[in-house]
Design a protein around this motif. Sequence first.
Motif, PDB file in Angstrom:
ATOM      1  N   PRO A  99      -3.722  16.747 -13.135  1.00 32.11           N
ATOM      2  CA  PRO A  99      -4.929  16.671 -13.950  1.00 32.11           C
ATOM      3  C   PRO A  99      -5.763  15.456 -13.562  1.00 32.11           C
ATOM      4  O   PRO A  99      -5.259  14.340 -13.476  1.00 32.11           O
ATOM      5  CB  PRO A  99      -4.383  16.534 -15.386  1.00 32.11           C
ATOM      6  N   GLY A 100      -7.038  15.665 -13.308  1.00 33.78           N
ATOM      7  CA  GLY A 100      -7.921  14.554 -12.965  1.00 33.78           C
ATOM      8  C   GLY A 100      -7.982  14.262 -11.485  1.00 33.78           C
ATOM      9  O   GLY A 100      -8.812  13.492 -11.032  1.00 33.78           O
ATOM     10  N   GLY A 101      -7.080  14.847 -10.672  1.00 30.02           N
ATOM     11  CA  GLY A 101      -7.111  14.638  -9.227  1.00 30.02           C
ATOM     12  C   GLY A 101      -7.028  13.168  -8.863  1.00 30.02           C
ATOM     13  O   GLY A 101      -6.275  12.401  -9.454  1.00 30.02           O
ATOM     14  N   VAL A 102      -7.862  12.777  -7.891  1.00 28.90           N
ATOM     15  CA  VAL A 102      -7.849  11.387  -7.423  1.00 28.90           C
ATOM     16  C   VAL A 102      -8.235  10.431  -8.540  1.00 28.90           C
ATOM     17  O   VAL A 102      -7.820   9.272  -8.552  1.00 28.90           O
ATOM     18  CB  VAL A 102      -8.784  11.231  -6.206  1.00 28.90           C
ATOM     19  N   ARG A 103      -9.013  10.917  -9.489  1.00 25.14           N
ATOM     20  CA  ARG A 103      -9.404  10.043 -10.604  1.00 25.14           C
ATOM     21  C   ARG A 103      -8.195   9.591 -11.417  1.00 25.14           C
ATOM     22  O   ARG A 103      -8.266   8.605 -12.152  1.00 25.14           O
ATOM     23  CB  ARG A 103     -10.396  10.775 -11.522  1.00 25.14           C
ATOM     24  N   SER A 104      -7.083  10.311 -11.283  1.00 26.92           N
ATOM     25  CA  SER A 104      -5.887   9.944 -12.045  1.00 26.92           C
ATOM     26  C   SER A 104      -5.047   8.884 -11.339  1.00 26.92           C
ATOM     27  O   SER A 104      -3.996   8.500 -11.828  1.00 26.92           O
ATOM     28  CB  SER A 104      -5.021  11.187 -12.278  1.00 26.92           C
ATOM     29  N   LEU A 105      -5.496   8.417 -10.163  1.00 26.77           N
ATOM     30  CA  LEU A 105      -4.745   7.398  -9.438  1.00 26.77           C
ATOM     31  C   LEU A 105      -4.562   6.168 -10.317  1.00 26.77           C
ATOM     32  O   LEU A 105      -5.508   5.709 -10.978  1.00 26.77           O
ATOM     33  CB  LEU A 105      -5.488   7.026  -8.153  1.00 26.77           C
ATOM     34  N   ASP A 106      -3.380   5.631 -10.318  1.00 27.89           N
ATOM     35  CA  ASP A 106      -2.999   4.554 -11.233  1.00 27.89           C
ATOM     36  C   ASP A 106      -3.489   3.205 -10.700  1.00 27.89           C
ATOM     37  O   ASP A 106      -2.765   2.478 -10.021  1.00 27.89           O
ATOM     38  CB  ASP A 106      -1.472   4.567 -11.383  1.00 27.89           C
ATOM     39  N   MET A 122      -1.412  -0.090  -9.271  1.00 27.66           N
ATOM     40  CA  MET A 122      -1.701  -0.646  -7.953  1.00 27.66           C
ATOM     41  C   MET A 122      -1.893  -2.161  -8.039  1.00 27.66           C
ATOM     42  O   MET A 122      -1.386  -2.919  -7.205  1.00 27.66           O
ATOM     43  CB  MET A 122      -2.953   0.008  -7.363  1.00 27.66           C
ATOM     44  N   LEU A 123      -2.641  -2.613  -9.040  1.00 30.63           N
ATOM     45  CA  LEU A 123      -2.904  -4.043  -9.202  1.00 30.63           C
ATOM     46  C   LEU A 123      -1.612  -4.807  -9.493  1.00 30.63           C
ATOM     47  O   LEU A 123      -1.343  -5.861  -8.896  1.00 30.63           O
ATOM     48  CB  LEU A 123      -3.918  -4.258 -10.324  1.00 30.63           C
ATOM     49  N   LEU A 124      -0.796  -4.287 -10.410  1.00 27.06           N
ATOM     50  CA  LEU A 124       0.431  -4.989 -10.787  1.00 27.06           C
ATOM     51  C   LEU A 124       1.421  -5.083  -9.628  1.00 27.06           C
ATOM     52  O   LEU A 124       1.987  -6.147  -9.363  1.00 27.06           O
ATOM     53  CB  LEU A 124       1.092  -4.280 -11.974  1.00 27.06           C
ATOM     54  N   VAL A 125       1.640  -3.978  -8.902  1.00 28.54           N
ATOM     55  CA  VAL A 125       2.603  -4.020  -7.812  1.00 28.54           C
ATOM     56  C   VAL A 125       2.078  -4.871  -6.664  1.00 28.54           C
ATOM     57  O   VAL A 125       2.835  -5.610  -6.011  1.00 28.54           O
ATOM     58  CB  VAL A 125       2.968  -2.594  -7.334  1.00 28.54           C
ATOM     59  N   GLY A 126       0.764  -4.835  -6.424  1.00 29.85           N
ATOM     60  CA  GLY A 126       0.185  -5.669  -5.372  1.00 29.85           C
ATOM     61  C   GLY A 126       0.334  -7.145  -5.677  1.00 29.85           C
ATOM     62  O   GLY A 126       0.741  -7.940  -4.822  1.00 29.85           O
ATOM     63  N   GLY A 149       0.773  -1.229   0.000  1.00 27.82           N
ATOM     64  CA  GLY A 149       0.000   0.000   0.000  1.00 27.82           C
ATOM     65  C   GLY A 149       0.803   1.277   0.000  1.00 27.82           C
ATOM     66  O   GLY A 149       0.243   2.356  -0.245  1.00 27.82           O
ATOM     67  N   LEU A 150       2.107   1.198   0.256  1.00 23.08           N
ATOM     68  CA  LEU A 150       2.889   2.416   0.471  1.00 23.08           C
ATOM     69  C   LEU A 150       2.986   3.317  -0.750  1.00 23.08           C
ATOM     70  O   LEU A 150       2.863   4.543  -0.628  1.00 23.08           O
ATOM     71  CB  LEU A 150       4.292   2.067   0.967  1.00 23.08           C
ATOM     72  N   VAL A 151       3.237   2.732  -1.908  1.00 21.07           N
ATOM     73  CA  VAL A 151       3.398   3.599  -3.075  1.00 21.07           C
ATOM     74  C   VAL A 151       2.091   4.315  -3.401  1.00 21.07           C
ATOM     75  O   VAL A 151       2.080   5.471  -3.826  1.00 21.07           O
ATOM     76  CB  VAL A 151       3.921   2.807  -4.293  1.00 21.07           C
ATOM     77  N   ALA A 156       4.292   7.997 -17.327  1.00 23.45           N
ATOM     78  CA  ALA A 156       5.063   9.231 -17.215  1.00 23.45           C
ATOM     79  C   ALA A 156       5.267   9.875 -18.584  1.00 23.45           C
ATOM     80  O   ALA A 156       5.197  11.105 -18.727  1.00 23.45           O
ATOM     81  CB  ALA A 156       6.400   8.942 -16.542  1.00 23.45           C
ATOM     82  N   ARG A 157       5.509   9.058 -19.594  1.00 21.83           N
ATOM     83  CA  ARG A 157       5.739   9.592 -20.941  1.00 21.83           C
ATOM     84  C   ARG A 157       4.492  10.225 -21.528  1.00 21.83           C
ATOM     85  O   ARG A 157       4.581  11.170 -22.341  1.00 21.83           O
ATOM     86  CB  ARG A 157       6.230   8.479 -21.861  1.00 21.83           C
ATOM     87  N   THR A 158       3.314   9.713 -21.165  1.00 17.47           N
ATOM     88  CA  THR A 158       2.071  10.229 -21.734  1.00 17.47           C
ATOM     89  C   THR A 158       1.444  11.323 -20.871  1.00 17.47           C
ATOM     90  O   THR A 158       0.311  11.746 -21.111  1.00 17.47           O
ATOM     91  CB  THR A 158       1.060   9.085 -21.928  1.00 17.47           C
ATOM     92  N   GLY A 159       2.179  11.760 -19.813  1.00 11.50           N
ATOM     93  CA  GLY A 159       1.690  12.856 -18.996  1.00 11.50           C
ATOM     94  C   GLY A 159       0.706  12.461 -17.920  1.00 11.50           C
ATOM     95  O   GLY A 159       0.128  13.333 -17.256  1.00 11.50           O
ATOM     96  N   ARG A 160       0.483  11.165 -17.719  1.00 13.14           N
ATOM     97  CA  ARG A 160      -0.404  10.711 -16.645  1.00 13.14           C
ATOM     98  C   ARG A 160       0.431  10.399 -15.416  1.00 13.14           C
ATOM     99  O   ARG A 160       1.477   9.762 -15.516  1.00 13.14           O
ATOM    100  CB  ARG A 160      -1.187   9.479 -17.081  1.00 13.14           C
ATOM    101  N   PRO A 161      -0.004  10.810 -14.223  1.00 17.89           N
ATOM    102  CA  PRO A 161       0.831  10.620 -13.025  1.00 17.89           C
ATOM    103  C   PRO A 161       0.975   9.142 -12.660  1.00 17.89           C
ATOM    104  O   PRO A 161      -0.024   8.445 -12.462  1.00 17.89           O
ATOM    105  CB  PRO A 161       0.078  11.387 -11.929  1.00 17.89           C
ATOM    106  N   PRO A 162       2.207   8.634 -12.567  1.00 16.54           N
ATOM    107  CA  PRO A 162       2.423   7.245 -12.155  1.00 16.54           C
ATOM    108  C   PRO A 162       2.422   7.126 -10.633  1.00 16.54           C
ATOM    109  O   PRO A 162       2.495   8.120  -9.917  1.00 16.54           O
ATOM    110  CB  PRO A 162       3.809   6.942 -12.717  1.00 16.54           C
ATOM    111  N   LEU A 163       2.325   5.894 -10.145  1.00 11.03           N
ATOM    112  CA  LEU A 163       2.482   5.675  -8.704  1.00 11.03           C
ATOM    113  C   LEU A 163       3.903   5.972  -8.267  1.00 11.03           C
ATOM    114  O   LEU A 163       4.143   6.552  -7.213  1.00 11.03           O
ATOM    115  CB  LEU A 163       2.139   4.221  -8.341  1.00 11.03           C
ATOM    116  N   VAL A 164       4.868   5.548  -9.065  1.00 12.94           N
ATOM    117  CA  VAL A 164       6.285   5.756  -8.778  1.00 12.94           C
ATOM    118  C   VAL A 164       6.892   6.543  -9.920  1.00 12.94           C
ATOM    119  O   VAL A 164       6.802   6.127 -11.078  1.00 12.94           O
ATOM    120  CB  VAL A 164       7.029   4.410  -8.613  1.00 12.94           C
ATOM    121  N   GLU A 165       7.494   7.673  -9.596  1.00 11.20           N
ATOM    122  CA  GLU A 165       8.106   8.503 -10.628  1.00 11.20           C
ATOM    123  C   GLU A 165       9.376   7.829 -11.154  1.00 11.20           C
ATOM    124  O   GLU A 165      10.329   7.612 -10.400  1.00 11.20           O
ATOM    125  CB  GLU A 165       8.469   9.876 -10.055  1.00 11.20           C
TER     126      GLU A 165
END
Length: 481
Positions: free
Chosen positions: A198-205, A209-213, A61-63, A257-266
């Motif tokens: 952009p998109g606020g919380v809706r932009s959460l990846d 989350m599923l892949l790292v979990g 859950g940390l990231v 990151a390349r497409t401008g969407r915020p990733p969980l990990v930069e």
Amino acid sequence: METLYRRRWLALAAVLIAEIMDLLDATIVGVAAPSIERDLGGGSTTIQWVAAGYTLAYAVGLVTGARLGDLLGRRRVFLAGLAGFVVTSALCGLATTPGMLIAFRVLQGLCGAVLIPQGFGIVRAAFPPAELGKAFGAFGPAIGLSAVAGPIVAGALVAGDVAGLGWRAVFLVNVPIGLAGLALAWAVLPGSRAENVPGGVRSLDLGGMLLVGLGLAAAVVPLVQGRELGWPAWAVALPVAAVPLLALFGGHQVRRARTGRPPLVEPALFRIRAFTGGTVVGLVFFAGMTGLVLVLGLYLQLELGFGPLQAGLTQAPWAFGVAAGSVLGAGVLAPRLGRGAIQLGAAVMTVGVLGVLATLGFAPVTGWTLAPALVVCGVGMGVLLAPFFDIVLAGVDGPLVGSASGVLNAVQQLGAAVGVATLGTMWFQVAAGAGMTAGFRVVLVAVAVTTVLAGALTVLLPRRAAAPEETPEAAAETAPA
């Protein structure tokens, strides 16, 4: 802003209270587990899951927790996480079956994952650059002392049987401490606005989350469950599958990151040498250290017949050593040696671990005969941790702090989960055939190897804490339009 700035040391205290609560809860199980098992039932796998369930949920859950701080504001998320931690601690203390306790520990770990990664960002915002080294330097000693003080606190609470609570007190004690920390945090933490994402919380990846979990669960679950089930084929296959899952997660983060969407990990974090090296060193070190705390507590009670209080007090020399090593490391060695202080601490801790191994040859093994080696272990650990977080985080630029704190804490907890699962399984496996002392010897050798490896891997770190490096994101922000 001036009022908040004057309260920066109180803000640091609030953050450290949360860190201490988290570390205490991650290391209490070694002493409290036999009492939990007698009361609730369950076998060795239950003991491991009570420890590993917390740390695994925390790591997974940390990231995401760090990203929530960026999206909603770190102060707000810190307060919500701390409130959740208090509630789930109470639920752990009220559990009536092993399954309930494990489930509540998982929820507690998730609340910790929301709470803890906000701390580094809050400190970064509250302190001027000239004082950041001192502020970050407080994390190492606090984490080291909390990790080894957990068994002492657990032993005192279980043996004291306050109000007839027994082992439940090790969880319920978080309620008054957490409420006090919540009141302090509410009063002194600086406000922080959410990033303009952009998109606020809706932009959460959610895909990330599923892949790292899935990747982290595939790596750790078989280590805990495989031994009891006789190592079925899935217990061998899942750790192998974890590698491509985590690789897919890495690729997914780069694409976002390349497409401008915020990733969980930069992805830019891993171009910072200090941070990349720190994640590797932290993973290896915390795996060995946390696994040793668990197995030592179990060995003292299940093999030597110590009561909870005696088992906790036997580890007091380790805590004293950490305190002394932290003062020595932060005040003398780290300013002079930089990265060399981490290497020296690893070498001294290895000597201490080998000293515990040699002590097992004495008859009988007592708290007094173990004390000298445990003091040496603690001194080495304190010296190692004193400069660690300063060196790793000093080079991280402001916009990346949230992601950096989440990843660094996730690596620390992933190492703890792997250490608990691997060294706990190793001890139970060898103990079943050759006896508990033989199993403890094998664990000590493994911890000595991981500590030496952690010291060797410090060559990946810069020699001293660096000024923040300019990342591509930071450069873009300052470039003329």
